[in-house]
Scaffold this active site. Structure first.
Site, short mmCIF file in Angstrom:
data_model
loop_
_atom_site.label_atom_id
_atom_site.label_comp_id
_atom_site.label_asym_id
_atom_site.label_seq_id
_atom_site.Cartn_x
_atom_site.Cartn_y
_atom_site.Cartn_z
N SER A 168 -9.85 -29.73 -26.91
CA SER A 168 -10.94 -30.56 -26.43
C SER A 168 -11.05 -31.80 -27.30
O SER A 168 -11.30 -31.69 -28.51
CB SER A 168 -12.27 -29.79 -26.45
OG SER A 168 -13.37 -30.66 -26.30
N ASP A 315 -9.97 -34.72 -16.57
CA ASP A 315 -10.90 -35.36 -15.63
C ASP A 315 -10.27 -35.64 -14.27
O ASP A 315 -10.98 -35.90 -13.30
CB ASP A 315 -11.42 -36.67 -16.21
CG ASP A 315 -12.41 -36.45 -17.34
OD1 ASP A 315 -13.05 -35.39 -17.37
OD2 ASP A 315 -12.53 -37.35 -18.20
N ARG A 346 -16.39 -27.57 -11.49
CA ARG A 346 -15.56 -28.38 -10.61
C ARG A 346 -14.65 -27.55 -9.71
O ARG A 346 -14.27 -28.01 -8.63
CB ARG A 346 -14.77 -29.40 -11.44
CG ARG A 346 -15.66 -30.50 -11.97
CD ARG A 346 -14.95 -31.56 -12.77
NE ARG A 346 -15.88 -32.64 -13.08
CZ ARG A 346 -15.70 -33.53 -14.04
NH1 ARG A 346 -14.62 -33.49 -14.79
NH2 ARG A 346 -16.59 -34.48 -14.25
#
Length: 429
Positions: A168, A315, A346
């Site tokens: 991350s 993303d 998502r």
């Protein structure tokens, strides 16, 4: 606000300049604000998320001026920030909350970070644990969620060697930012490579930082030198046009001045493996490389996206799923767990919308399996789920539908790309 999207019968054509990079805009403000002088950030992204970062540092005494497409930030040095008059409200910006926590952990004053409903559901234990190990006095709601409360300390933080379980960039950036306030050398090791904007920018601002494989080390208590910087176009914003240009027949589109950092080009790598016709032109720059991207329509084929590729296109996965549905054959996207803790879940958001488009996708463990070959999507009313990347991905799907589609509740797009719909209509001719 709802969008009405028509089928792009004639392809996507012409030239387009996407907004400045959001990730780089955030970081430029943060590190300029704690540098030892004035910095000009050119081509800054004046989106809702980035304005939250600006306002947070203004509240902590940093003088920031706006001039055309730039902000001029008068840095106050590592220890020059002031206690804000109240809590710092960060809206929807998880990037701001996670990275700024590292900076605030080394301050002598206390702060409380809050956000909107979506941000309040984002996990913070991943930054809380290493900051606690460094000696920070930090607390979170129910142990893992915002608000984040950070109490001031008198001395420096403790340098640590930390291994993350997830790749991350936000977690890495938080620890490196805290490392600026630590006595000694702090290191962080990732399981896979994630975005390296923070490492590049800290090196540019003269931090004592070095990289070796998946490990980054930084020595603390050294003041940052003020530097001017130009922000390139956001490749995450360009992603919708890269995929749209690939799947809409007759497309020939050039995206100008897009960031081409090697840790952000995962989508291009995967699409090229699927047979996309993508050409990089006039690549330039040093701190952050940029160039033009030409994309023409092509016949895509399914592929396997490995877990170690996910941090390089985290993303872009929602819009990549649109490409996978249109591609011939089977696509498997591994390592999808991080997609479930973004602005929305998502994976669930995309599945719910795909069902409206008469497309079925399914999970197998920590992988997503998509059987492609769809030629035309069914017209439908699609939902953003309050997530800007879902909204824009659904607009791309609408370009290859059998009729007009609507995308509902698109105000969220203002967090990263306020002019998206106008740019889309421009290249549709």
């Amino acid at each position: 606000m709802d969008w009405k999207i028509k089928k792009a019968a004639g392809g996507l054509k012409g030239e387009l300049t996407v907004p400045p990079d959001k990730s780089i805009s955030h970081r430029a403000v943060m590190f300029a604000a704690i540098s030892g002088g004035s910095c000009r950030v050119r081509n800054f992204l004046f989106s809702e998320d980035c304005m939250r970062t600006l306002e947070a540092f203004r509240a902590m005494g940093v003088n920031i001026e706006k001039e055309d497409d730039s902000v001029i930030i008068h840095g106050r040095g590592l220890k020059g920030l002031k206690e804000p008059p109240g809590e710092l409200y960060l809206g929807n910006s998880g990037t701001t909350m996670r990275i700024i926590s590292g900076i605030l952990a080394g301050q002598s004053f206390s702060t409380r970070l809050t956000g909107d409903e979506s941000l309040s559901k984002r996990p913070m234990l991943r930054i809380k644990d290493p900051l606690l190990e460094m000696g920070a006095d930090i607390d979170t709601f129910n142990g893992n969620f915002p608000p984040v409360s950070i109490r001031g300390r008198k001395g420096p933080l403790k340098a640590i060697d930390y291994k993350t379980s997830v790749a991350s960039a936000q977690v890495k950036s938080c620890i490196l930012a805290a490392g600026l306030y630590a006595d000694g050398q702090t290191s962080i090791t990732e399981p896979f490579q994630s975005r390296d904007h923070t490492e590049r920018m800290l090196e540019y601002f003269s931090a004592d930082i070095e990289r070796e494989g998946l490990t980054t080390r930084i020595k603390g208590l050294k003041e940052l030198a003020p530097k001017d910087i130009r922000v390139p176009g956001d490749i995450s914003s360009a992603a919708y046009f890269i995929v749209g240009g690939s799947i809409v027949k007759g497309s020939d589109l050039v995206i100008k001045n897009a960031g081409l950092n090697s840790t952000r080009r995962g989508l291009i790598t995967v699409l090229e493996r699927m047979g996309a016709d993508i050409e990089l032109l006039d690549v330039r720059g040093d701190v952050e490389p940029a160039g033009d991207i030409r994309v023409r329509s092509s016949d895509l084929k399914g592929t396997v996206v490995e877990a170690e590729e996910i941090p390089l296109l985290i993303d872009e996965v929602p819009v990549l799923m649109i490409a996978a549905v249109m591609a011939e054959g089977r696509t498997e996207i591994k390592g999808i767990s991080e997609l479930k803790v973004k602005e929305s879940d998502r994976i669930k958001s995309m599945r719910d919308n795909f069902l409206k488009l008469d497309v079925d996708i399914h999970e197998e463990g920590n992988s997503l399996v998509i059987y492609g070959g769809v030629k035309v999507f069914s017209p439908a009313s699609l939902k953003s789920f309050g997530d800007h990347r879902i909204a824009m991905s659904m607009a791309v799907a609408a370009l290859v539908s059998g009729g007009d589609c609507s995308v509902c509740d698109t105000e969220c797009v203002d967090t990263s790309y306020p002019g998206f719909l106008a740019d889309l209509e421009k290249v549709m001719g």
